[in-house]
Design a protein around this motif. Structure first.
Motif, short mmCIF file in Angstrom:
data_model
loop_
_atom_site.label_atom_id
_atom_site.label_comp_id
_atom_site.label_asym_id
_atom_site.label_seq_id
_atom_site.Cartn_x
_atom_site.Cartn_y
_atom_site.Cartn_z
N MET A 80 -9.16 -9.95 5.51
CA MET A 80 -8.01 -9.14 5.28
C MET A 80 -7.10 -9.27 6.63
O MET A 80 -5.75 -9.23 6.64
CB MET A 80 -8.32 -7.70 5.05
CG MET A 80 -8.98 -7.63 3.59
SD MET A 80 -9.16 -5.86 2.94
CE MET A 80 -10.32 -5.21 4.57
N ALA A 81 -7.54 -9.03 7.92
CA ALA A 81 -6.86 -9.19 9.05
C ALA A 81 -6.18 -10.60 9.16
O ALA A 81 -5.07 -10.50 9.56
CB ALA A 81 -7.79 -8.93 10.18
N GLN A 82 -6.82 -11.65 8.78
CA GLN A 82 -6.04 -12.77 9.00
C GLN A 82 -5.05 -12.85 7.82
O GLN A 82 -3.91 -13.48 8.22
CB GLN A 82 -7.27 -14.04 8.26
CG GLN A 82 -6.71 -15.59 8.23
CD GLN A 82 -8.10 -16.31 7.85
OE1 GLN A 82 -9.11 -16.24 8.81
NE2 GLN A 82 -7.86 -16.88 6.93
N LEU A 83 -5.11 -12.39 6.62
CA LEU A 83 -4.11 -12.49 5.57
C LEU A 83 -2.95 -11.80 6.09
O LEU A 83 -1.98 -12.08 5.89
CB LEU A 83 -4.61 -12.16 4.34
CG LEU A 83 -5.54 -13.06 3.49
CD1 LEU A 83 -6.48 -12.51 2.16
CD2 LEU A 83 -4.90 -14.34 3.22
N ILE A 88 0.63 -11.49 4.58
CA ILE A 88 0.17 -11.40 3.18
C ILE A 88 -0.35 -9.72 3.00
O ILE A 88 -1.18 -9.50 3.64
CB ILE A 88 -0.78 -12.27 2.58
CG1 ILE A 88 -0.20 -13.76 2.85
CG2 ILE A 88 -1.52 -12.23 1.37
CD1 ILE A 88 -1.07 -14.95 2.89
N ALA A 89 0.33 -9.11 2.02
CA ALA A 89 -0.12 -7.67 1.66
C ALA A 89 -1.55 -7.79 0.90
O ALA A 89 -1.77 -8.49 0.11
CB ALA A 89 0.74 -7.17 0.64
N ILE A 99 -22.94 -3.01 -5.07
CA ILE A 99 -22.35 -4.11 -5.72
C ILE A 99 -21.24 -4.84 -4.37
O ILE A 99 -21.46 -6.07 -4.40
CB ILE A 99 -21.19 -3.68 -6.83
CG1 ILE A 99 -21.87 -3.28 -7.84
CG2 ILE A 99 -20.51 -4.87 -7.08
CD1 ILE A 99 -22.89 -3.80 -8.68
N GLY A 100 -20.59 -4.00 -3.53
CA GLY A 100 -20.11 -4.52 -2.51
C GLY A 100 -18.78 -3.76 -2.29
O GLY A 100 -18.16 -2.89 -3.02
N ARG A 101 -17.80 -4.45 -1.38
CA ARG A 101 -16.43 -4.17 -1.24
C ARG A 101 -15.52 -5.06 -1.44
O ARG A 101 -15.83 -6.22 -1.67
CB ARG A 101 -16.54 -4.04 0.59
CG ARG A 101 -17.47 -2.95 1.22
CD ARG A 101 -17.51 -3.14 2.58
NE ARG A 101 -16.05 -2.85 3.33
CZ ARG A 101 -15.29 -3.87 4.14
NH1 ARG A 101 -16.11 -4.83 4.61
NH2 ARG A 101 -14.33 -3.76 4.52
N PHE A 102 -14.15 -4.81 -1.93
CA PHE A 102 -13.29 -5.35 -2.66
C PHE A 102 -11.90 -5.29 -2.03
O PHE A 102 -11.72 -3.93 -1.23
CB PHE A 102 -13.05 -4.99 -4.07
CG PHE A 102 -14.45 -5.21 -4.79
CD1 PHE A 102 -14.59 -6.31 -5.45
CD2 PHE A 102 -15.42 -4.18 -4.85
CE1 PHE A 102 -15.71 -6.64 -6.11
CE2 PHE A 102 -16.51 -4.26 -5.59
CZ PHE A 102 -16.75 -5.47 -6.22
N ALA A 103 -10.98 -6.08 -2.25
CA ALA A 103 -9.63 -6.11 -1.90
C ALA A 103 -9.08 -6.88 -2.81
O ALA A 103 -9.36 -7.68 -3.45
CB ALA A 103 -9.32 -6.56 -0.26
N HIS A 104 -7.63 -6.28 -2.87
CA HIS A 104 -6.64 -7.07 -3.93
C HIS A 104 -5.47 -7.70 -3.07
O HIS A 104 -5.04 -7.13 -2.11
CB HIS A 104 -6.18 -6.19 -5.17
CG HIS A 104 -7.29 -5.95 -6.10
ND1 HIS A 104 -7.00 -5.18 -6.99
CD2 HIS A 104 -8.17 -6.35 -6.44
CE1 HIS A 104 -8.20 -5.16 -8.13
NE2 HIS A 104 -9.02 -6.04 -7.53
N THR A 111 -0.26 -14.44 -9.06
CA THR A 111 -1.76 -14.30 -9.61
C THR A 111 -2.65 -13.30 -8.95
O THR A 111 -2.50 -13.49 -7.62
CB THR A 111 -2.13 -15.75 -9.17
OG1 THR A 111 -1.32 -16.69 -10.25
CG2 THR A 111 -3.60 -15.82 -10.13
N PRO A 112 -3.06 -12.33 -9.62
CA PRO A 112 -3.86 -11.55 -8.88
C PRO A 112 -5.17 -12.14 -8.49
O PRO A 112 -5.82 -12.76 -9.17
CB PRO A 112 -4.30 -10.45 -10.12
CG PRO A 112 -3.60 -11.05 -11.39
CD PRO A 112 -2.91 -12.23 -11.07
#
Length: 119
Positions: A80-83, A88-89, A99-104, A111-112
């Protein structure tokens, strides 16, 4: 019953295939399709792969898109930091216990994309 053993590729239309391929290579590390037999093909890491049809009216990803790409990652915070450093938002989501952690985020053509750091 004979079963498939995994995805062999994901093929989709793009307004600018070359530029979009470079975006995925430069920001997510996915190798471009080789132009010769000895070229390198992206090797996805082994692990869980979720195949999940969603309801047509889901609000989990963009309503005008028929699919969302989900990529497993080992360090969600670092990616996320790299993006974000590349402009990039990225929207972190709540962790799902067990299950885990997610980001969009979305690619340049909208494209999502979901990033998943499994628990």
């Amino acid at each position: 019953m004979e079963k498939v053993i995994g995805f062999g590729g994901f093929f989709f239309r793009a307004k600018d295939p070359e530029a979009l391929g470079r975006w995925y290579r430069d920001h997510l590390g996915i190798d471009l399709v080789p132009q010769a037999a000895e070229g390198r093909v992206w090797q996805a890491g082994g692990g869980p792969t979720v195949f999940a049809p969603f309801a047509a009216n889901t609000d989990y990803f963009a309503a005008d898109k028929p699919f969302m790409l989900n990529f497993r990652v080992t360090d969600l915070d670092a990616l996320m930091a790299q993006l974000e450093a590349a402009g990039i938002a990225v929207k972190p989501l709540d962790e799902i216990p067990g299950i885990g952690r997610f980001a969009h985020l979305a690619d340049p053509e909208g494209t999502p994309i979901e990033l998943w750091e499994p628990a």
